[in-house]
Design a protein around this motif. Structure first.
Motif, short mmCIF file in Angstrom:
data_model
loop_
_atom_site.label_atom_id
_atom_site.label_comp_id
_atom_site.label_asym_id
_atom_site.label_seq_id
_atom_site.Cartn_x
_atom_site.Cartn_y
_atom_site.Cartn_z
N LEU A 1 0.83 -1.20 0.00
CA LEU A 1 0.00 0.00 0.00
C LEU A 1 0.86 1.25 0.00
CD1 LEU A 1 -3.25 -0.60 0.64
CD2 LEU A 1 -2.80 1.39 2.08
N ALA B 1 2.77 9.19 -5.86
CA ALA B 1 3.32 10.51 -5.54
C ALA B 1 4.31 10.97 -6.60
CB ALA B 1 3.99 10.47 -4.17
N ASN B 2 4.81 10.04 -7.42
CA ASN B 2 5.79 10.41 -8.45
C ASN B 2 5.31 9.91 -9.80
OD1 ASN B 2 8.20 11.35 -6.65
ND2 ASN B 2 7.41 9.49 -5.73
N GLU C 1 17.02 12.41 -6.40
CA GLU C 1 15.99 13.37 -6.05
C GLU C 1 15.43 13.11 -4.66
OE1 GLU C 1 13.34 14.30 -9.72
OE2 GLU C 1 12.12 13.39 -8.17
N ARG D 1 17.07 13.37 -0.09
CA ARG D 1 16.64 14.25 0.99
C ARG D 1 15.47 13.61 1.76
NH1 ARG D 1 17.20 19.61 2.28
NH2 ARG D 1 15.37 20.44 3.32
N GLU D 2 14.56 13.01 0.98
CA GLU D 2 13.43 12.33 1.62
C GLU D 2 13.94 11.18 2.49
OE1 GLU D 2 10.39 10.81 -1.05
OE2 GLU D 2 9.93 9.21 0.39
N ILE E 1 15.11 12.66 5.66
CA ILE E 1 13.99 12.99 6.55
C ILE E 1 13.50 11.73 7.26
CG2 ILE E 1 11.62 13.85 6.68
CD1 ILE E 1 12.22 15.53 4.17
N ARG E 2 13.31 10.68 6.46
CA ARG E 2 12.80 9.44 7.04
C ARG E 2 13.76 8.87 8.08
NH1 ARG E 2 8.59 6.87 4.18
NH2 ARG E 2 7.86 8.07 2.40
N LYS E 3 15.07 8.97 7.78
CA LYS E 3 16.04 8.47 8.76
C LYS E 3 16.00 9.32 10.03
CE LYS E 3 19.60 6.14 8.06
NZ LYS E 3 20.91 5.57 7.80
N LEU F 1 13.52 10.62 11.26
CA LEU F 1 12.30 10.27 11.99
C LEU F 1 12.38 8.86 12.56
CD1 LEU F 1 9.61 11.77 9.61
CD2 LEU F 1 10.55 12.75 11.71
N ALA G 1 13.62 5.92 10.67
CA ALA G 1 13.60 4.79 9.75
C ALA G 1 14.94 4.07 9.82
CB ALA G 1 13.34 5.28 8.33
N ILE H 1 14.03 1.64 4.85
CA ILE H 1 14.21 2.44 3.62
C ILE H 1 14.36 1.51 2.43
CG2 ILE H 1 15.71 4.09 2.43
CD1 ILE H 1 14.64 5.49 4.75
N GLN I 1 11.12 -0.13 1.45
CA GLN I 1 10.25 0.80 0.74
C GLN I 1 10.63 0.90 -0.74
OE1 GLN I 1 10.59 4.85 2.05
NE2 GLN I 1 9.44 5.59 0.29
N LEU J 1 20.23 14.46 4.38
CA LEU J 1 19.40 15.67 4.47
C LEU J 1 20.04 16.83 3.72
CD1 LEU J 1 18.01 15.80 8.09
CD2 LEU J 1 16.72 15.99 5.98
N ARG J 2 21.36 16.88 3.71
CA ARG J 2 22.04 18.00 3.05
C ARG J 2 22.07 17.84 1.54
NH1 ARG J 2 26.14 18.33 7.05
NH2 ARG J 2 25.57 19.85 8.65
N ALA K 1 18.62 4.53 15.20
CA ALA K 1 17.34 4.77 14.53
C ALA K 1 16.21 4.74 15.55
CB ALA K 1 17.12 3.72 13.44
N ARG L 1 16.21 7.98 17.58
CA ARG L 1 15.63 9.07 16.79
C ARG L 1 14.13 8.91 16.71
NH1 ARG L 1 20.54 8.37 13.40
NH2 ARG L 1 19.45 6.81 12.13
N ARG M 1 4.69 15.77 -1.50
CA ARG M 1 3.64 14.96 -2.13
C ARG M 1 3.07 13.90 -1.19
NH1 ARG M 1 7.47 15.64 -6.69
NH2 ARG M 1 8.63 13.96 -5.75
N TYR N 1 7.39 3.89 11.59
CA TYR N 1 8.67 3.26 11.89
C TYR N 1 8.71 2.68 13.30
CZ TYR N 1 10.02 5.29 7.50
OH TYR N 1 10.07 5.60 6.17
#
Ligand SMILES: Nc1ncnc2c1ncn2[C@@H]1O[C@H](COP(=O)(O)OP(=O)(O)O)[C@@H](O)[C@H]1O
Ligand SMILES: [Mg+2]
Lengths: 400, 245
Positions: free
Chosen positions: A3, A11-12, A305, A308-309, A312-314, A316, A318, A323, A326, A397-398, B89, B92, B108, B121
């Protein structure tokens, strides 16, 4: 997991559509190209089995119906029934049978239907033992029928169905160019090898066709059946010498006939069909590769691309595994979907003739094409993501 | 490792002689030059200092987004250098809520989806995830924007979504790197009010800011300059009696 993969794909949209198209086109073209090659090879092979690989055809050259100009050949004689009988009775070492044929194109009618320009063949019973010219229902006419010029015939399946749409043609009467013939047999179904339907034909004793239509002069052709498929070349030599004697030909460089070895022509055709398939396979492999590179490109751009996402996920929480999971699910879903669509396109495309041949799908090509494209898509979807996932969150992130 | 049970004045963060160097050789940048610092459970700390003084570098270390070149960092008693990738992880995910200056919402993906991420997570079941994420959005006043994508929200709204996301997993430590730097004064006030609430709730908060009135909300203000701490003072509004050096 699936899902969230679908959500990521949604989204892409653009890159998803591009990936999907790449895989789809790659898979469809591999399957279809191989199917076209296979289809043409099968056509040639069925032609071979239909003609038999142990036959030669002797055809008079120059002048319709075998009439020859004697001037340069030193011959005044024609290839007639009598010539055929002489070759047969000579018991040449590599010749089993000599089958004379006369041919014409006439209107054939039943009481209810009429068909014009039907191929009419006059021949002898041995005709039905060559290749796939066998009688399916009823029986062939007999040698006796040939002797007595009996008014009987064997009919092809298409013609039978057209003239007698409601019942069996067996035992019924047809008129061929005005001559009534009784149908004693129906030919077995034959595969088409050219533009003419080999099932739309009527075959009668040669004496009958000669008496009613062509006269007793030259025959249209002699089919020479060799003792086996390896004896064809030897049979050809024997027949040539004998014919030249019988026809009194002195200048062998300018014989008034040709001997066609269809079997060997078709073998050549089969060989070239096989190399054609190999060539198409190579083209298909290239298209799969190009499709794969396209997919790879989209995937690489995507991951750059989305680094960066990933950051962000890491941040948070992940894990690397999450990753990877996914991106694997996304890439697998996309490429599988594209692959299945590609197979569907190929299956639909194979219903239509391409450059005159109906493609016949090679079963192994489906898992091969699917497997390769999914493997490419998944590898290049996951490998760069794995690298990004191994970064410290702040590095990812950078990334811009 | 159970930092959730930490209470009172026990230091939850303990940094000893932390150095951070970016690059090598001539290009090496000494971003932190020996930071020694303790932050207790329930502290509300503002970090100030000129641009380039190492504030973000320090914050990224605190949130385990990066590792120090040298020195020790004890988070709830355990040295982060000894923790593996998955344990980091987990920290965090469960213990730290990070708010970035540039929001860092996943593009998105709806506001609700973004807020749900930490719970995904943490393997929280779908239904519970949804309720908790909606609660967090409600808390920042954006329940009615749950299905909007980041690009459909204003800067202030995006930062509130990011705060909801930082808080949804109930972290003990909230880290915010110039959270109001990109916002107008009205949005800034809303977000400050939110941090106030969190502080009263007993969360440990570290905020980087350039703005004096933001720092004035905190209980303690640390000032960095050129990679070292130049001042560390308790503000008037600290509820804690104890003093710190
Ligand atoms: N990834 C990096 N690579 C190299 N230098 C960096 C990196 N991150 C920060 N720096 C440098 O470290 C110093 C401190 O940066 P930073 O912590 O971002 O400062 P602040 O947040 O206080 O403005 C600056 O001189 C900056 O240029
Ligand atoms: Mg900064």
């Amino acid at each position: 997991m699936i899902l969230s993969a679908l959500r990521g794909i949604n989204a892409n949209k653009l890159r998803s559509v591009l990936t999907l198209l790449g895989v789809m086109i790659g898979v469809a073209s591999v399957i279809l190209l191989l199917a076209v090659g296979n289809g043409s090879a099968q056509t040639v092979n069925s032609a071979i089995s239909q003609l038999g690989t142990n036959t030669l055809t002797v055809r008079p050259t120059g002048g319709g119906g075998g009439a020859q100009t004697a001037a340069s050949t030193g011959s005044t004689k024609q290839i007639t029934m009598a010539v055929g009988r002489e070759i047969q009775s000579a018991k040449l070492g590599h010749v089993r049978a000599v089958i004379p044929q006369v041919a014409g194109s006439l209107t054939v009618a039943s009481t209810t239907a009429s068909e014009t320009a039907i191929s009419v063949i006059g021949t002898v019973p041995a005709y039905f033992t060559v290749g796939t010219n066998s009688v399916a229902t009823g029986s062939s006419f007999t040698t006796e029928d040939v002797t007595t010029s009996a008014k009987v015939a064997v009919i092809g399946q298409t013609l039978a169905a057209e003239l007698f749409p409601t019942g069996s043609a067996l035992g019924q009467q047809v008129t061929v160019g005005g001559t009534p013939l009784t149908i004693v047999g129906i030919l077995a179904q034959q595969g088409s090898i050219g533009f003419n339907d080999p099932n739309s034909v009527i075959i009668a004793p040669i004496s009958r066709i000669q008496a009613s239509f062509t006269g007793y002069g030259a025959v249209s052709s002699l089919t020479i059946e060799a003792t086996n498929s390896d004896a064809v070349a030897a049979a050809q030599g024997e027949v040539e010498i004998m014919l030249n004697q019988l026809l009194g030909i002195t200048n062998t460089a300018d014989e008034p006939y040709t001997i066609i070895n269809q079997g060997s022509l078709l073998q050549t055709a089969a060989t070239s069909a096989a190399s054609f398939t190999a060539l198409l396979g190579a083209v298909a492999a290239i298209s799969l590769l190009v499709g794969g590179i396209g997919v790879t490109n989209v995937m690489l751009v995507t991951v750059t691309e989305r680094t960066r996402e990933i950051g962000i996920r890491k941040a948070l929480g992940a894990t690397r595994g999450a990753i990877l999971g996914q991106f694997l699910a996304e890439a697998a879903t996309l490429t599988l979907l594209g692959g299945v669509l590609g197979v569907a396109v190929a299956l639909i495309g194979a219903q239509f003739p391409i450059t005159g041949t109906l493609p016949v799908i090679l079963p192994f090509s489906i898992p091969l094409a699917l497997g390769v494209s999914v493997a490419i898509g998944v590898f290049f979807g996951v490998y760069p993501a794995a690298r990004a996932a191994a970064m410290r969150p702040i590095q990812a992130l950078r990334a811009i | 490792m159970t930092p959730l049970e930490q209470t009172g004045d026990t230091p939850v963060l303990q940094l000893t002689d932390i150095h951070q160097v970016y690059g090598t050789g001539d290009a090496a940048v000494h971003a932190l030059r020996g930071i020694t610092l303790e932050i207790a459970q329930g502290d509300y700390v503002a970090i100030m200092g000129p641009s380039g003084s190492g504030k973000s570098t320090l914050m990224n270390l605190l949130g385990c987004l990066d590792v120090a070149s040298s020195g020790t960092y004890l988070l709830a008693g355990s040295d982060v250098k000894t923790l593996d990738e998955n344990q980091l992880a987990r920290i965090r995910n469960r213990q730290v809520g990070f708010v970035f200056q540039s929001f860092n919402l996943v593009p998105r993906m709806s506001a609700l989806g973004n807020v749900e991420l930490p719970l995904v997570y943490a393997r929280v079941p779908r239904a519970e995830r949804r309720t908790r994420a909606l609660d967090a959005l409600d808390m920042v006043g954006l329940a009615d924007r749950a299905n909007h994508q980041p690009q459909e929200l204003s800067g202030g709204q995006q930062q509130r979504v990011a705060i909801a996301r930082a808080l949804v997993a109930s972290p003990t430590l909230v880290l915010a790197d110039e959270p109001t730097g990109n916002l107008d004064s009205a949005s800034t006030d809303e977000i400050l009010a939110m941090f106030d609430l969190l502080a009263r709730d007993g969360r440990t908060i570290v905020v980087i800011t350039h703005e004096k009135h933001v720092a004035d909300q905190a209980h303690r203000v640390i000032t960095l300059s050129d990679g070292v701490i130049v001042s560390d003072r308790i503000t008037a509004n600290t509820p804690m009696a104890g003093s710190r050096s």
